[in-house]
Design an enzyme around this catalytic site. Structure first.
Site, PDB file in Angstrom:
ATOM      1  N   SER A   1      60.162 -19.713 -19.695  1.00 24.07           N
ATOM      2  CA  SER A   1      60.592 -18.377 -20.090  1.00 24.07           C
ATOM      3  C   SER A   1      60.882 -17.520 -18.844  1.00 24.07           C
ATOM      4  CB  SER A   1      59.515 -17.756 -20.998  1.00 24.07           C
ATOM      5  OG  SER A   1      59.921 -16.536 -21.527  1.00 24.07           O
TER       6      SER A   1
ATOM      7  N   ASP B   1      66.889 -21.284 -29.309  1.00 27.42           N
ATOM      8  CA  ASP B   1      66.124 -20.305 -28.523  1.00 27.42           C
ATOM      9  C   ASP B   1      67.082 -19.249 -27.935  1.00 27.42           C
ATOM     10  OD1 ASP B   1      64.523 -18.937 -26.744  1.00 27.42           O
ATOM     11  OD2 ASP B   1      63.814 -20.720 -25.673  1.00 27.42           O
TER      12      ASP B   1
ATOM     13  N   HIS C   1      61.466 -20.761 -29.013  1.00 31.55           N
ATOM     14  CA  HIS C   1      61.152 -20.422 -27.626  1.00 31.55           C
ATOM     15  C   HIS C   1      59.806 -20.990 -27.164  1.00 31.55           C
ATOM     16  CE1 HIS C   1      61.478 -18.251 -23.904  1.00 31.55           C
ATOM     17  NE2 HIS C   1      60.351 -17.601 -24.114  1.00 31.55           N
TER      18      HIS C   1
END
Ligand code: NAG
Length: 309
Positions: A171, A227, A291
């Protein structure tokens, strides 16, 4: 979102028609899959407070059980960093003697949901290559810890000659890891062969910088189904990705098989994660399920109530 949809759609349509003809994606090998299943655990470990705020020499561990191979390897903390900067860039340098590796791992530094909702992504010249521009927030996150991390990394390398250097993150941590890798590989006396494992990374670069990082090689940039995070900042803002993309097509919470990771080339490739937005180049920021799942629940150490989830 603070931009006009019509403008975005026009730009997106132009990008679609300008896209190169697709090259057939390939699946990955069993060996690659086991590598990916392994290195993601270091990104997962970066979310656990005892690691990013741990004492030197203590063993890496994940209380939620998502880094068993790292624990089994007996990897220990060489240096950890957190809470020392305005953007709270956090992570660690670890030594894995079993696999003869030095790992530099970054944790996402603040709420990815808040980040995705705030589309003021500005550029800055990171001084890495001519015409290269990096996203300001990510570059600053790295720049704030750079001197200490590089100094400690040099110590770790001097004490462990022959070890490979692996840079990881998930991320927002993957975004910082990508720019750190670019810098560490390219600097005078740096580590040009360092590997990058970037899971669910946002775009961090303009075309020139993405090309520069791509040419450094040893880049493993993962996306998962739809995502939205890797679709930000958008193409219409001038951001593109490091190539190739390893697009995981397995459903959430499912064990990933070789045939469920497609390797796609290009700074913009509509056949992978980029092409999954309902409206091209307009990421669906309400849809975060994919995600969290990159071979495993990478961010599981972010317990309930922790503000940066
Ligand atoms: C996957 O696991 C997460 C966390 O355990 C859960 O919230 C989510 O609903 C699961 N998704 C699916 C599709 O099973």
């Amino acid at each position: 979102m603070r931009f006009y949809l019509s403008t975005v759609l026009t730009v997106a349509a132009a990008l679609v028609s300008a896209a190169p003809s697709p090259i057939r994606p390939r699946d990955i090998s069993t060996n690659e899959l086991s590598q990916f299943n392994f290195w993601v655990q270091y990104a997962a470990a970066a979310y656990c407070q005892p690691n990013y705020a741990g004492e030197a020499s203590s063993k890496l561990s994940c209380v939620v059980g998502n880094c068993p191979a790292v624990e089994q390897a007996g990897a220990s903390i060489f240096y950890s960093f957190s809470n020392s900067t305005p953007t709270d860039t956090a992570g660690y340098i670890a030594i894995d003697s079993t696999n003869q590796a030095i790992i530099l791992a970054f944790r996402g530094s603040y709420s990815v949901r808040n980040w995705a909702a705030d589309v003021t992504f500005t550029y800055e010249d990171p001084g890495l290559c001519p015409g290269c521009q990096a996203e300001t927030g990510f570059w600053n996150s790295w720049a704030l810890v750079r001197d200490h991390v590089v100094e400690q990394l040099d110590h770790a390398i001097a004490q462990h000659p022959g070890y490979e250097l692996v840079i990881v993150g998930h991320s927002l941590g993957a975004a910082v890891a990508t720019l750190a890798a670019a810098d560490i590989r390219g600097r005078e006396g740096g580590q040009p062969s360092a590997s990058l494992y970037a899971f669910a990374s946002p775009r961090v670069a303009n075309t020139a910088l993405a090309k520069y990082i791509t040419a450094q090689n040893n880049n493993y940039r993962f996306t998962h189904t739809n995502d939205p995070v890797p679709q930000l900042p958008t193409l219409s803002m001038g951001y593109v990705h490091v190539s190739p993309e390893y697009w995981i097509t397995a459903p959430d919470n499912a064990t990933v098989r070789e045939s469920e990771v497609e390797v796609l080339d290009g700074a913009v490739n509509w056949n992978g994660n980029t092409g999954t937005a309902t409206v091209p180049d307009v990421p669906d920021v309400a849809e975060f399920d994919a995600h969290h799942w990159y071979f495993e629940e990478v961010d599981a150490c972010l317990g309930p109530g922790i503000p940066f989830k």
